[in-house]
Enzyme design. Sequence first.
Site, PDB file in Angstrom:
ATOM      1  N   GLU A  67    -104.320  54.044 -88.266  1.00 53.09           N
ATOM      2  CA  GLU A  67    -103.959  55.192 -87.511  1.00 53.09           C
ATOM      3  C   GLU A  67    -102.788  55.709 -87.881  1.00 53.09           C
ATOM      4  O   GLU A  67    -102.876  56.920 -87.693  1.00 53.09           O
ATOM      5  CB  GLU A  67    -103.932  54.341 -86.158  1.00 53.09           C
ATOM      6  CG  GLU A  67    -105.231  53.768 -85.786  1.00 53.09           C
ATOM      7  CD  GLU A  67    -105.158  53.144 -84.044  1.00 53.09           C
ATOM      8  OE1 GLU A  67    -105.584  53.993 -83.423  1.00 53.09           O
ATOM      9  OE2 GLU A  67    -104.802  51.903 -83.972  1.00 53.09           O
TER      10      GLU A  67
ATOM     11  N   GLU B  97    -110.231  45.826 -85.375  1.00 52.39           N
ATOM     12  CA  GLU B  97    -109.998  45.971 -83.879  1.00 52.39           C
ATOM     13  C   GLU B  97    -111.342  45.513 -83.368  1.00 52.39           C
ATOM     14  O   GLU B  97    -111.457  44.696 -82.600  1.00 52.39           O
ATOM     15  CB  GLU B  97    -109.597  47.164 -83.419  1.00 52.39           C
ATOM     16  CG  GLU B  97    -108.290  47.393 -83.534  1.00 52.39           C
ATOM     17  CD  GLU B  97    -108.223  48.299 -84.891  1.00 52.39           C
ATOM     18  OE1 GLU B  97    -108.817  48.343 -85.789  1.00 52.39           O
ATOM     19  OE2 GLU B  97    -107.006  49.129 -84.984  1.00 52.39           O
TER      20      GLU B  97
HETATM   21  C1  1HE Z   1     -99.216  39.575 -88.957  1.00 56.73           C
HETATM   22  C2  1HE Z   1    -100.121  40.680 -88.993  1.00 56.73           C
HETATM   23  C3  1HE Z   1    -100.412  41.276 -87.972  1.00 56.73           C
HETATM   24  C4  1HE Z   1    -100.317  39.792 -91.143  1.00 56.73           C
HETATM   25  N1  1HE Z   1     -99.655  41.002 -86.808  1.00 56.73           N
HETATM   26  N2  1HE Z   1     -98.606  39.405 -88.028  1.00 56.73           N
HETATM   27  N3  1HE Z   1    -104.406  43.792 -87.827  1.00 56.73           N
HETATM   28  C5  1HE Z   1    -105.276  42.790 -88.395  1.00 56.73           C
HETATM   29  O1  1HE Z   1    -106.124  42.318 -87.949  1.00 56.73           O
HETATM   30  C6  1HE Z   1    -104.776  42.485 -89.857  1.00 56.73           C
HETATM   31  C7  1HE Z   1    -104.313  41.146 -89.986  1.00 56.73           C
HETATM   32  N4  1HE Z   1    -103.923  40.925 -91.057  1.00 56.73           N
HETATM   33  C8  1HE Z   1    -104.618  40.625 -92.121  1.00 56.73           C
HETATM   34  O2  1HE Z   1    -105.778  40.681 -92.147  1.00 56.73           O
HETATM   35  C9  1HE Z   1    -103.694  39.935 -93.438  1.00 56.73           C
HETATM   36  O3  1HE Z   1    -102.476  39.577 -93.137  1.00 56.73           O
HETATM   37  C10 1HE Z   1    -103.678  40.880 -94.597  1.00 56.73           C
HETATM   38  C11 1HE Z   1    -104.849  41.325 -95.111  1.00 56.73           C
HETATM   39  C12 1HE Z   1    -103.017  42.396 -94.077  1.00 56.73           C
HETATM   40  C13 1HE Z   1    -102.508  40.680 -95.790  1.00 56.73           C
HETATM   41  O4  1HE Z   1    -103.080  39.415 -96.133  1.00 56.73           O
HETATM   42  P1  1HE Z   1    -101.963  38.356 -96.860  1.00 56.73           P
HETATM   43  O5  1HE Z   1    -102.951  37.097 -97.183  1.00 56.73           O
HETATM   44  O6  1HE Z   1    -101.421  39.109 -97.839  1.00 56.73           O
HETATM   45  O7  1HE Z   1    -100.809  37.937 -95.656  1.00 56.73           O
HETATM   46  P2  1HE Z   1    -101.027  36.864 -94.656  1.00 56.73           P
HETATM   47  O8  1HE Z   1    -100.825  35.412 -94.910  1.00 56.73           O
HETATM   48  O9  1HE Z   1    -102.261  37.045 -93.620  1.00 56.73           O
HETATM   49  O10 1HE Z   1     -99.880  37.294 -93.679  1.00 56.73           O
HETATM   50  C14 1HE Z   1     -98.417  36.968 -93.786  1.00 56.73           C
HETATM   51  C15 1HE Z   1     -97.508  36.889 -92.705  1.00 56.73           C
HETATM   52  O11 1HE Z   1     -97.700  38.071 -91.822  1.00 56.73           O
HETATM   53  C16 1HE Z   1     -98.223  36.080 -91.724  1.00 56.73           C
HETATM   54  O12 1HE Z   1     -97.141  35.521 -91.060  1.00 56.73           O
HETATM   55  P3  1HE Z   1     -96.435  34.024 -91.066  1.00 56.73           P
HETATM   56  O13 1HE Z   1     -95.405  33.917 -90.329  1.00 56.73           O
HETATM   57  O14 1HE Z   1     -97.368  33.105 -90.974  1.00 56.73           O
HETATM   58  O15 1HE Z   1     -96.132  34.033 -92.526  1.00 56.73           O
HETATM   59  C17 1HE Z   1     -99.062  36.806 -90.807  1.00 56.73           C
HETATM   60  O16 1HE Z   1     -99.311  36.035 -89.545  1.00 56.73           O
HETATM   61  C18 1HE Z   1     -98.607  38.027 -90.532  1.00 56.73           C
HETATM   62  N5  1HE Z   1     -99.104  39.076 -90.205  1.00 56.73           N
HETATM   63  N6  1HE Z   1    -100.649  40.672 -90.342  1.00 56.73           N
HETATM   64  C19 1HE Z   1     -98.859  40.377 -87.074  1.00 56.73           C
HETATM   65  N7  1HE Z   1    -101.276  42.438 -87.969  1.00 56.73           N
HETATM   66  C20 1HE Z   1    -102.277  50.390 -81.523  1.00 56.73           C
HETATM   67  S1  1HE Z   1    -103.498  49.554 -81.723  1.00 56.73           S
HETATM   68  C21 1HE Z   1    -103.784  48.927 -83.213  1.00 56.73           C
HETATM   69  C22 1HE Z   1    -104.726  47.920 -83.172  1.00 56.73           C
HETATM   70  C23 1HE Z   1    -104.516  47.035 -84.629  1.00 56.73           C
HETATM   71  O17 1HE Z   1    -103.980  47.394 -85.333  1.00 56.73           O
HETATM   72  S2  1HE Z   1    -105.510  45.695 -84.747  1.00 56.73           S
HETATM   73  C24 1HE Z   1    -105.654  45.335 -86.272  1.00 56.73           C
HETATM   74  C25 1HE Z   1    -104.411  44.185 -86.594  1.00 56.73           C
END
Ligand code: 1HE
Length: 264
Positions: A118, A138
């Site tokens: 976005e 989402e």
């Molecule tokens: C996060 C987030 C997040 C990672 N919010 N903490 N977006 C999503 O649904 C995508 C969610 N993220 C992922 O699918 C993956 O993290 C990635 C593909 C982007 C990257 O994967 P990777 O293996 O490199 O990293 P990871 O191990 O998943 O994440 C590393 C850390 O970042 C981990 O935290 P930690 O404390 O355990 O190290 C994750 O929890 C954290 N992290 N992504 C919070 N999104 C205005 S409305 C918009 C609506 C949306 O955007 S919904 C879609 C959200």
Amino acid sequence: MSHLSTPSAQDAIQLEMRGSVAVIRLCRPAKRNALNDGLILALRDIFQHLPKEARAAVIHGEGEHFCAGLDLSELQERDAGEGLHHSRMWHSALECLEKGPVPVIVALHGAVVGGGLELASACHIRVADESAFFALPEGTRGIFVGGGGAVRIPKLIGAARMMDMMLTGRVYGAIDGERVGLAQYLVPTGTALDKALELANRIASNAPLTNYALMHALPRIAEQPADHGLFTEALMVSIVQSAPEAKARVRAFLEGKAAKVQKA
Ligand code: 1HE
């Protein structure tokens, strides 16, 4: 809801001037540059107060990924009313960028997902490197886009493709992403920022009023009925070409002092 950016958000985003290009870096790599409220508000503040000398801007992300979208850890606490205001806060922040003072080029790599897509779709030019991948999780997380994606993404790729991405969780890799219109430039891995800076410098050398007309008039004309659009176009061209800088640029070409259009 507070509309002041927090000190921690300011650590998570950096603004650096490189000549006349404002370079904005998302610096939250440990959380994959997930966008919490503070970060979104800090982004808004940057575009509301860009240094006067800025003629173009570049946004990029630190670490392995451009942006993992909304910070999902903040989502858990929100009721319906708060959700509405939260979405409107994203809208106003991204509006400051899209309808701001200068064109914005975004350099994409790794995950460009959810709110990250976005954010990218609110920018004026998208440059993806070969590591980029695009998704709208989402749909499969039981939520919905809230950062303007429902309006902007169909304009890039069509409603049918966006619906497919959200219904099925389809992920587009960089090559297909560029093919369908999620990015206008596809470059080798690791070079998106360089390409974005090259484009930004080129854009910064345009007449500012032409850049402003392109950012502000063109999207509005595209949404007007043809008759209104033609009238707006006539008003815009008359204003832009009356600027002394426009006259000087045309004169320079006629005197053989300006670059010709080169074959691609
Ligand atoms: C996060 C987030 C997040 C990672 N919010 N903490 N977006 C999503 O649904 C995508 C969610 N993220 C992922 O699918 C993956 O993290 C990635 C593909 C982007 C990257 O994967 P990777 O293996 O490199 O990293 P990871 O191990 O998943 O994440 C590393 C850390 O970042 C981990 O935290 P930690 O404390 O355990 O190290 C994750 O929890 C954290 N992290 N992504 C919070 N999104 C205005 S409305 C918009 C609506 C949306 O955007 S919904 C879609 C959200």
